[in-house]
Design a protein around this motif. Sequence first.
Motif, PDB file in Angstrom:
ATOM      1  N   ALA A   1       3.342   9.129   6.988  1.00 43.01           N
ATOM      2  CA  ALA A   1       2.930   8.889   5.602  1.00 43.01           C
ATOM      3  C   ALA A   1       1.989   9.995   5.115  1.00 43.01           C
ATOM      4  O   ALA A   1       2.113  10.497   3.998  1.00 43.01           O
ATOM      5  CB  ALA A   1       2.255   7.527   5.479  1.00 43.01           C
ATOM      6  N   LYS A   2       1.075  10.378   5.996  1.00 47.24           N
ATOM      7  CA  LYS A   2       0.116  11.430   5.672  1.00 47.24           C
ATOM      8  C   LYS A   2       0.856  12.743   5.362  1.00 47.24           C
ATOM      9  O   LYS A   2       0.586  13.426   4.376  1.00 47.24           O
ATOM     10  CB  LYS A   2      -0.814  11.625   6.878  1.00 47.24           C
ATOM     11  N   GLU A   3       1.820  13.040   6.213  1.00 41.23           N
ATOM     12  CA  GLU A   3       2.642  14.242   6.075  1.00 41.23           C
ATOM     13  C   GLU A   3       3.411  14.227   4.734  1.00 41.23           C
ATOM     14  O   GLU A   3       3.460  15.225   4.008  1.00 41.23           O
ATOM     15  CB  GLU A   3       3.656  14.205   7.211  1.00 41.23           C
ATOM     16  N   LEU A   4       3.992  13.055   4.426  1.00 44.41           N
ATOM     17  CA  LEU A   4       4.785  12.928   3.194  1.00 44.41           C
ATOM     18  C   LEU A   4       3.898  13.109   1.962  1.00 44.41           C
ATOM     19  O   LEU A   4       4.275  13.779   0.998  1.00 44.41           O
ATOM     20  CB  LEU A   4       5.477  11.562   3.134  1.00 44.41           C
ATOM     21  N   LEU A   5       2.711  12.528   1.998  1.00 47.37           N
ATOM     22  CA  LEU A   5       1.803  12.674   0.866  1.00 47.37           C
ATOM     23  C   LEU A   5       1.415  14.138   0.681  1.00 47.37           C
ATOM     24  O   LEU A   5       1.347  14.643  -0.437  1.00 47.37           O
ATOM     25  CB  LEU A   5       0.552  11.798   1.056  1.00 47.37           C
ATOM     26  N   SER A   6       1.187  14.800   1.799  1.00 45.65           N
ATOM     27  CA  SER A   6       0.832  16.213   1.699  1.00 45.65           C
ATOM     28  C   SER A   6       2.001  17.010   1.099  1.00 45.65           C
ATOM     29  O   SER A   6       1.796  17.904   0.278  1.00 45.65           O
ATOM     30  CB  SER A   6       0.406  16.708   3.077  1.00 45.65           C
ATOM     31  N   THR A   7       3.234  16.667   1.474  1.00 45.56           N
ATOM     32  CA  THR A   7       4.403  17.357   0.917  1.00 45.56           C
ATOM     33  C   THR A   7       4.468  17.209  -0.608  1.00 45.56           C
ATOM     34  O   THR A   7       4.852  18.133  -1.320  1.00 45.56           O
ATOM     35  CB  THR A   7       5.714  16.784   1.515  1.00 45.56           C
ATOM     36  N   VAL A   8       4.088  16.025  -1.117  1.00 48.28           N
ATOM     37  CA  VAL A   8       4.159  15.836  -2.564  1.00 48.28           C
ATOM     38  C   VAL A   8       2.825  16.147  -3.250  1.00 48.28           C
ATOM     39  O   VAL A   8       2.606  15.810  -4.421  1.00 48.28           O
ATOM     40  CB  VAL A   8       4.645  14.409  -2.949  1.00 48.28           C
TER      41      VAL A   8
ATOM     42  N   ILE B   1       8.844  10.103  -5.135  1.00 51.40           N
ATOM     43  CA  ILE B   1       9.520  11.267  -4.546  1.00 51.40           C
ATOM     44  C   ILE B   1       9.312  11.276  -3.026  1.00 51.40           C
ATOM     45  O   ILE B   1      10.254  11.487  -2.259  1.00 51.40           O
ATOM     46  CB  ILE B   1       9.014  12.580  -5.192  1.00 51.40           C
ATOM     47  N   ALA B   2       8.064  10.993  -2.593  1.00 53.49           N
ATOM     48  CA  ALA B   2       7.777  10.961  -1.153  1.00 53.49           C
ATOM     49  C   ALA B   2       8.664   9.933  -0.463  1.00 53.49           C
ATOM     50  O   ALA B   2       9.218  10.183   0.610  1.00 53.49           O
ATOM     51  CB  ALA B   2       6.304  10.634  -0.919  1.00 53.49           C
ATOM     52  N   ARG B   3       8.818   8.774  -1.083  1.00 52.85           N
ATOM     53  CA  ARG B   3       9.658   7.731  -0.508  1.00 52.85           C
ATOM     54  C   ARG B   3      11.123   8.191  -0.431  1.00 52.85           C
ATOM     55  O   ARG B   3      11.812   7.967   0.554  1.00 52.85           O
ATOM     56  CB  ARG B   3       9.552   6.463  -1.355  1.00 52.85           C
ATOM     57  N   ALA B   4      11.561   8.881  -1.502  1.00 56.15           N
ATOM     58  CA  ALA B   4      12.955   9.331  -1.533  1.00 56.15           C
ATOM     59  C   ALA B   4      13.249  10.389  -0.469  1.00 56.15           C
ATOM     60  O   ALA B   4      14.349  10.449   0.067  1.00 56.15           O
ATOM     61  CB  ALA B   4      13.302   9.859  -2.923  1.00 56.15           C
TER      62      ALA B   4
ATOM     63  N   TYR C   1      -5.113   8.639  -0.517  1.00 54.94           N
ATOM     64  CA  TYR C   1      -4.308   7.679  -1.288  1.00 54.94           C
ATOM     65  C   TYR C   1      -3.573   6.676  -0.401  1.00 54.94           C
ATOM     66  O   TYR C   1      -3.020   5.698  -0.880  1.00 54.94           O
ATOM     67  CB  TYR C   1      -3.276   8.418  -2.155  1.00 54.94           C
ATOM     68  N   LEU C   2      -3.550   6.943   0.908  1.00 59.78           N
ATOM     69  CA  LEU C   2      -2.725   6.132   1.812  1.00 59.78           C
ATOM     70  C   LEU C   2      -2.944   4.628   1.700  1.00 59.78           C
ATOM     71  O   LEU C   2      -2.008   3.848   1.735  1.00 59.78           O
ATOM     72  CB  LEU C   2      -2.974   6.566   3.265  1.00 59.78           C
ATOM     73  N   ASN C   3      -4.213   4.237   1.560  1.00 57.63           N
ATOM     74  CA  ASN C   3      -4.509   2.806   1.552  1.00 57.63           C
ATOM     75  C   ASN C   3      -4.690   2.222   0.155  1.00 57.63           C
ATOM     76  O   ASN C   3      -5.177   1.120  -0.003  1.00 57.63           O
ATOM     77  CB  ASN C   3      -5.747   2.522   2.409  1.00 57.63           C
ATOM     78  N   ARG C   4      -4.286   2.980  -0.838  1.00 56.12           N
ATOM     79  CA  ARG C   4      -4.392   2.453  -2.203  1.00 56.12           C
ATOM     80  C   ARG C   4      -3.112   1.721  -2.586  1.00 56.12           C
ATOM     81  O   ARG C   4      -2.093   1.812  -1.919  1.00 56.12           O
ATOM     82  CB  ARG C   4      -4.628   3.597  -3.192  1.00 56.12           C
TER      83      ARG C   4
ATOM     84  N   LYS D   1       0.850  -1.190   0.000  1.00 56.63           N
ATOM     85  CA  LYS D   1       0.000   0.000   0.000  1.00 56.63           C
ATOM     86  C   LYS D   1       0.888   1.242   0.000  1.00 56.63           C
ATOM     87  O   LYS D   1       2.039   1.192   0.448  1.00 56.63           O
ATOM     88  CB  LYS D   1      -0.901   0.002   1.232  1.00 56.63           C
ATOM     89  N   ILE D   2       0.305   2.358  -0.456  1.00 53.39           N
ATOM     90  CA  ILE D   2       1.074   3.597  -0.580  1.00 53.39           C
ATOM     91  C   ILE D   2       1.738   3.989   0.747  1.00 53.39           C
ATOM     92  O   ILE D   2       2.909   4.342   0.791  1.00 53.39           O
ATOM     93  CB  ILE D   2       0.163   4.744  -1.106  1.00 53.39           C
ATOM     94  N   TRP D   3       0.987   3.887   1.844  1.00 50.82           N
ATOM     95  CA  TRP D   3       1.577   4.320   3.126  1.00 50.82           C
ATOM     96  C   TRP D   3       2.753   3.438   3.500  1.00 50.82           C
ATOM     97  O   TRP D   3       3.741   3.899   4.083  1.00 50.82           O
ATOM     98  CB  TRP D   3       0.526   4.393   4.238  1.00 50.82           C
ATOM     99  N   GLU D   4       2.676   2.139   3.113  1.00 53.56           N
ATOM    100  CA  GLU D   4       3.789   1.242   3.431  1.00 53.56           C
ATOM    101  C   GLU D   4       5.016   1.582   2.582  1.00 53.56           C
ATOM    102  O   GLU D   4       6.148   1.540   3.052  1.00 53.56           O
ATOM    103  CB  GLU D   4       3.391  -0.214   3.168  1.00 53.56           C
ATOM    104  N   ILE D   5       4.746   1.917   1.316  1.00 55.35           N
ATOM    105  CA  ILE D   5       5.857   2.250   0.407  1.00 55.35           C
ATOM    106  C   ILE D   5       6.619   3.474   0.911  1.00 55.35           C
ATOM    107  O   ILE D   5       7.845   3.451   1.010  1.00 55.35           O
ATOM    108  CB  ILE D   5       5.328   2.505  -1.032  1.00 55.35           C
TER     109      ILE D   5
END
Length: 318
Positions: A132-139, A163-166, A145-148, A108-112
Amino acid sequence: MILEIKEVFKSFPVKKSFFGKVEKVINALNGISLSIFPKETVGVIGESGCGKSTLGKVILDLERPDKGKVLYKGKEIQTLSKEGYKIYRKNVQAIFQNPQNSLNPRMKIWEIVTEGLKINYDLSQKELEEKAKELLSTVGLSSSYLNRYPHQLSGGQKQRIAIARAIALNPELIVADEPTSALDVSVQAQVVNLLVDIQERQGVSYFFISHSLPVVEAISDRVIVMYKGYIVEEGTSKEVFSDTKHPYTKVLISSVPVPDPIKKRKVLKLPDIDTEETIKTGCPFYPRCPKRNKDCLTYDMKPIEISLTHKVSCLLYT
Ligand SMILES: Nc1ncnc2c1ncn2[C@@H]1O[C@H](COP(=O)(O)OP(=O)(O)OP(=O)(O)O)[C@@H](O)[C@H]1O
Ligand SMILES: [Mg+2]
């Protein structure tokens, strides 16, 4: 200095015969030296096959040099302690061209985006989800999208996840190997802008490989121009694009269409690569160079200093 590359050579054996004999060797990197400093963008340009990705992989320790050194904060990466190597891996991250292949389809996106955090820090599930929520907001993505899974996202959204992962571990350097070239034209600019925003916010350095010269010109502090595994020109973005010295760089830049027809550039034409004579020594651009002379055949490609920041490997400037 974050990273220093010293006289790195890398070749690949190709064309193995039936008995496994190596018939040909491709010299992807031929004595590359360069430094990457904090908070800067180093743009890398050059035609397909000139060694850009190989150099990126050497920086990421995904390819080991045959000869030469890669230093992280002054220490050779091969000699780092286990702890030191972990710090290097945490601080030097990557974004690749195709987010399709770089995201695990079963996660899932949050795991990635929190995978690295999980490995490096002792965080609870709740803390990871918050992060994860914070990172998604940054990008620029909402928490919906967290659970997709990756396949439920568009190409541009997937690249935002990459990019969020990086950036999750707050790295010092990101090697971005053509991060926008697999994306829709309309999305490319958004992703470039996002990278620039992140740099302003977090002070990360980029080693930015791209075929898009206008993008490289716009976002790079420094630019290196590669030809056949050599750095043929290096300088500030302004020096390389507006005070171009190397005949190869001139050709490369002249091929970019100019939006303003009044300022139309003369496109320089060169012989095709397959009409090349094979040369064993000297400048690799010799067979195609409009300015060549016989001294070029014995030139060792030692860079010539035009200014403190501008260097060119061409005998025209001696
Ligand atoms: N693992 C490998 N095995 C064999 N040859 C390789 C390997 N990786 C790269 N090469 C060769 O090394 C040379 C440099 O490749 P590299 O991928 O670094 O080029 P590039 O500048 O990134 O090109 P592009 O712009 O097409 O991505 C090429 O001739 C390529 O075919
Ligand atoms: Mg490449």
